[in-house]
Design a protein around this motif. Structure first.
Motif: not given
Length: 323
Positions: A116-117, A123-127, A265-269, A271-275
């Motif tokens: 979807v990105y 950017n390193c895409s976050d949610e 794209y690069f993505v930021d993970n 939120l996954m690690k925190k969750t």
């Protein structure tokens, strides 16, 4: 819990379903079997040959969690039959999620995609960013997210896992995923091909993805969550594969072409690690060893089978249905 997995006979499901059974859950799988069934019989597993377009509310009653894997799962499939892509990835997802809510399912987990990105080079895409895709697969996955957002309420929780490109061995093997593809061409042609050296891709090993799904079942999770282990330039992936596979085939080379990739794209993970927490993710090198343990370098015929390529199997099924 009573867990239903749609598309559970596919590449991810063939690993995820046994993993969840081992975690103590009761599993049901709905699948059209377009790509066969590699799930082993188990007293805690029920497999139903089922077309989700024929679903009713009754089909989803009694389940605590529904994991929706069923989809046309990559760009070549979506480009081959865009009408099938939008029916399956948007239409079926909308129907199934609506019926699940009506049936009293507590949690719906969608196999989303980082596609979807689209092409995000800066950017390193976050949610939090607004994603953008202009190709059928990415569009269908993004539109499905919009439908799912409208269904969320206190009694119907939805989590969309925007999955990175998955890699590694599965009983329903695929060689049309970047790490698996590079391993295949190294075995068959002694060559690793990079179409666009500037393209970027996040990855996650299939075993790590199974762990994510298991933890999401048991956790309070946000609506959207990127799921990845690490970001790579595609050329870096090629070098990682080569560094490992030369232990088996010393003469492997990398060939770089000038073919523009529609996705990068690069993505930021974070939120996954925190969750759901952190762990030691499996590496590309781990995966190459694993792949070659299941499909040896001496068995080029197995590596070349069209049964490992989703588009080839789908074409075969589609042509069969058209006769």
């Amino acid at each position: 819990m009573n867990v239903l997995v749609t598309g559970g006979c596919g590449y991810i499901g063939s690993k995820l379903v046994p993993y969840l059974i081992n975690k103590g859950h009761n599993l049901t799988v709905y699948d059209k079997m377009d790509f066969g069934n590699n799930l082993k019989p188990n007293k805690k597993l029920k497999v139903v040959n089922f077309d989700l377009l024929n679903s009713s509310i009754e089909d989803f009653k009694g389940y605590d969690v529904v994991i929706h894997l069923a989809a046309l799962s990559n760009d070549p499939l979506a480009n081959f039959k865009p009408n099938h892509n939008f029916v399956q990835n948007l239409g079926v997802t909308s129907l199934v999620s609506f019926l699940c809510k009506k049936a009293g399912v507590k949690k719906f987990i969608q196999a989303g995609s980082c596609s979807v990105y689209g092409k995000n080079l800066n950017n390193c895409s976050d949610e939090t960013i607004k994603p953008h895709s202009d190709f059928p697969y990415g569009i269908s996955k993004l539109q499905a997210e919009k439908c799912l957002k409208m269904l969320i309420c206190d009694t119907f929780k939805v989590t969309v896992l925007r999955q990175a490109t998955v890699f590694g061995w599965s009983p329903r093997m695929r060689t049309d995923l970047v790490v698996n593809t590079m391993t295949k061409t190294a075995v068959v042609d002694k060559k690793i091909i990079v179409n666009d050296s500037s393209a970027s891709r996040p990855l996650i090993h299939i075993d790590d993805l199974c762990k994510v799904y298991s933890r999401v079942i048991e956790s309070n999770t946000p609506f959207i969550m990127n799921v990845s282990s690490e970001n790579y330039k595609v050329l870096e992936i090629a070098n990682e594969v080569k560094n490992k596979i030369v232990e088996y085939i010393p003469e492997v080379d990398i060939t770089v072409k000038s073919i523009n990739e529609p996705r990068s794209y690069f993505v930021d993970n974070t939120l996954m690690k925190k969750t759901i927490g952190e762990w030691d993710f499996k590496t590309i090198g781990n995966s190459v060893d694993e792949l070659l343990a299941h499909v040896p370098v001496t068995d080029k015929e197995a590596w070349m089978t069209p049964d490992y390529v989703n588009l080839e199997m789908y074409k075969r099924n589609y042509l069969k249905e058209s006769v």
